[in-house]
Design a protein around this motif. Sequence first.
Motif, PDB file in Angstrom:
ATOM      1  N   ASP A 126       0.855  -1.182   0.000  1.00  0.00           N
ATOM      2  CA  ASP A 126       0.000   0.000   0.000  1.00  0.00           C
ATOM      3  C   ASP A 126       0.894   1.235   0.000  1.00  0.00           C
ATOM      4  OD1 ASP A 126      -1.849   2.040   0.437  1.00  0.00           O
ATOM      5  OD2 ASP A 126      -3.113   0.797   1.715  1.00  0.00           O
ATOM      6  N   GLU A 127       0.987   1.899  -1.130  1.00  0.00           N
ATOM      7  CA  GLU A 127       1.903   3.025  -1.284  1.00  0.00           C
ATOM      8  C   GLU A 127       1.250   4.374  -0.987  1.00  0.00           C
ATOM      9  OE1 GLU A 127       3.284   2.662  -5.266  1.00  0.00           O
ATOM     10  OE2 GLU A 127       4.706   1.048  -4.798  1.00  0.00           O
ATOM     11  N   ARG A 128       0.001   4.375  -0.572  1.00  0.00           N
ATOM     12  CA  ARG A 128      -0.672   5.649  -0.296  1.00  0.00           C
ATOM     13  C   ARG A 128      -0.013   6.381   0.877  1.00  0.00           C
ATOM     14  NH1 ARG A 128      -6.548   3.998   1.020  1.00  0.00           N
ATOM     15  NH2 ARG A 128      -5.362   2.315   2.017  1.00  0.00           N
ATOM     16  N   VAL A 129       0.004   7.704   0.772  1.00  0.00           N
ATOM     17  CA  VAL A 129       0.520   8.568   1.836  1.00  0.00           C
ATOM     18  C   VAL A 129      -0.540   9.616   2.142  1.00  0.00           C
ATOM     19  CG1 VAL A 129       2.292  10.233   2.510  1.00  0.00           C
ATOM     20  CG2 VAL A 129       2.928   8.213   1.152  1.00  0.00           C
ATOM     21  N   THR A 178       0.683   4.812   4.901  1.00  0.00           N
ATOM     22  CA  THR A 178       1.508   5.702   5.713  1.00  0.00           C
ATOM     23  C   THR A 178       0.797   7.025   5.974  1.00  0.00           C
ATOM     24  OG1 THR A 178       3.577   4.725   4.922  1.00  0.00           O
ATOM     25  CG2 THR A 178       3.681   6.985   5.762  1.00  0.00           C
ATOM     26  N   ILE A 179       0.899   7.501   7.223  1.00  0.00           N
ATOM     27  CA  ILE A 179       0.340   8.792   7.609  1.00  0.00           C
ATOM     28  C   ILE A 179       1.482   9.662   8.125  1.00  0.00           C
ATOM     29  CG2 ILE A 179      -1.326  10.013   9.059  1.00  0.00           C
ATOM     30  CD1 ILE A 179      -2.883   7.377   9.295  1.00  0.00           C
ATOM     31  N   ILE A 180       1.570  10.878   7.612  1.00  0.00           N
ATOM     32  CA  ILE A 180       2.626  11.797   8.019  1.00  0.00           C
ATOM     33  C   ILE A 180       2.014  12.972   8.770  1.00  0.00           C
ATOM     34  CG2 ILE A 180       4.437  13.383   7.232  1.00  0.00           C
ATOM     35  CD1 ILE A 180       4.924  11.530   4.892  1.00  0.00           C
ATOM     36  N   PHE A 181       2.525  13.214   9.960  1.00  0.00           N
ATOM     37  CA  PHE A 181       2.119  14.342  10.795  1.00  0.00           C
ATOM     38  C   PHE A 181       3.267  15.348  10.751  1.00  0.00           C
ATOM     39  CE2 PHE A 181       0.542  10.325  12.389  1.00  0.00           C
ATOM     40  CZ  PHE A 181      -0.825  10.541  12.587  1.00  0.00           C
ATOM     41  N   PRO A 363     -10.306   0.708   1.142  1.00  0.00           N
ATOM     42  CA  PRO A 363      -9.613   0.189  -0.037  1.00  0.00           C
ATOM     43  C   PRO A 363      -9.172   1.363  -0.910  1.00  0.00           C
ATOM     44  CG  PRO A 363     -11.829  -0.779   0.223  1.00  0.00           C
ATOM     45  CD  PRO A 363     -11.741   0.397   1.143  1.00  0.00           C
ATOM     46  N   GLU A 364      -8.317   1.094  -1.874  1.00  0.00           N
ATOM     47  CA  GLU A 364      -7.945   2.145  -2.806  1.00  0.00           C
ATOM     48  C   GLU A 364      -9.118   2.465  -3.718  1.00  0.00           C
ATOM     49  OE1 GLU A 364      -4.090   2.434  -4.507  1.00  0.00           O
ATOM     50  OE2 GLU A 364      -3.291   0.808  -3.264  1.00  0.00           O
ATOM     51  N   ALA A 365      -9.050   3.598  -4.380  1.00  0.00           N
ATOM     52  CA  ALA A 365     -10.147   4.041  -5.237  1.00  0.00           C
ATOM     53  C   ALA A 365     -10.277   3.142  -6.458  1.00  0.00           C
ATOM     54  CB  ALA A 365      -9.897   5.482  -5.671  1.00  0.00           C
ATOM     55  N   GLY A 389      -4.560  -3.867  -4.463  1.00  0.00           N
ATOM     56  CA  GLY A 389      -4.485  -4.012  -3.011  1.00  0.00           C
ATOM     57  C   GLY A 389      -5.730  -4.630  -2.405  1.00  0.00           C
ATOM     58  N   LYS A 390      -6.122  -4.113  -1.268  1.00  0.00           N
ATOM     59  CA  LYS A 390      -7.251  -4.625  -0.502  1.00  0.00           C
ATOM     60  C   LYS A 390      -8.502  -4.749  -1.365  1.00  0.00           C
ATOM     61  CE  LYS A 390     -10.058  -3.342   3.558  1.00  0.00           C
ATOM     62  NZ  LYS A 390     -10.212  -2.324   4.640  1.00  0.00           N
TER      63      LYS A 390
END
Length: 450
Positions: A126-129, A178-181, A363-365, A389-390
């Motif tokens: 899962d490459e989403r950020v 991944t989640i970036i704060f 899930p991804e779009a 992915g999912k």
Amino acid sequence: MKSISTVYLLAALLLSPVLFSQTTVDDPEIKKMILEIKADKLESIVRKLVSFGTRHSVSDTKSDLRGVGAAQRWIKSEFDKHAKESGGRLTSSIDYYWVKADGKRITTDSKLANVMAVLKGTDPKDERVLIISGHMDSRASDVMNSKIDAPGANDDASGVAAMMELSRIMSKRTFPCTIIFVAVTGEEQGLLGARHLADSAKVAGWKVTAMLNNDMIGNSLSSGTNLRDNTRVRVFSETIPYLETEDEAKMRKSTNRDNDSPSRQLARYIKTVTNQYVDQLDIDLVYRNDRFLRGGDHTPFLQNGFTAVRFCEKNENFNQQHQDVRMENNIQYGDLPEFMDFEYLRKNAASNLATLSNLAWSPEAPLSVGIEVKELSNFSTLVWQAPQGKVPYGYQILIRETSSPHWEKTIFVKDTRATIPFSKDNYFFAVQSVDELGHASLPVFPVPIR
């Protein structure tokens, strides 16, 4: 040609509960996380940031008590506390970068820094950020004065506090992506920290699905009109994407999708999940990238082709914005904590949390979303491909009249093709993937298929 009876039968089947059931599912874990957001915790973060006197982008970096450097190190120390409870998934860093003198708001070459905490996704495929930000720097009346006190309570310790509180809560959970704060520096000097991060993300090839910029989300009283309302917050979103290609422009014009940019779809998504999870808070969709004479840290991300929006309070108090702390004509000026509404800030933080967690667990779009335009019909047929992915539990077709600012109907289907009794001439549509708990991807606007 279909007979009248066939059309009626098809309509009856399409309107059956199996296809048309809209299952709004509340994820108990998201509701639990929202309850963990505390107004007093947010207030303590804001007051700590204010205690550094000024957080001007080029203020003192060596003192541990005053200046932007002390604030940066304190924010990282808080991220490090969150990291200890994350099972090794959260890591923090201070990302230093150099900016050249511009003769305007940077007089000499300067080293600035963003403070980041990265919550690594558990699914390596899962490459989403997802990114949530607030800007840590502050200013007084003179944007170049780096010595004078500039408390910056609402602008923008409020956004930093919300981001940090979400880091504390969400780092205790696992998410596939991944989640970036991030607390950026240099916003008041020209969106410098956000531009550095957005440019870096572009070069690194990050798949940034959504960027949430929180800038001034803790004040509920307007100056001048004296309106007070802590039940509404604005979400600003661009109309025509900055990096729209010639082919994309042709498609936008041919489908009249001027009001359906990716960022506008994100804004509507925020409104939907906020209505579902956050009591006594409504999202005002503002169809502008930002306010007149102002700018925000979402803009450099848009300029790099990412999907981004800005959260901003509904009522602004200009006596507390960009002002030297002073008493004048019996009016207190200055961005001080006592002018903030921390319950309002809590609700705005909850809206961010509901958005991020739903997106992260979704899930991804869907891919290659299209609408058939092969024949004249009062029915519409939409087709798409399953995402990578999912595997989705199903899909939601979103429907609204062309004059409506937000989605009005939702149709749940299991297949990747659906014919619905709504004319493509009268409505706009979008399709999103959804899992068993109702976590939905961002909607995708269909393109015509002949």
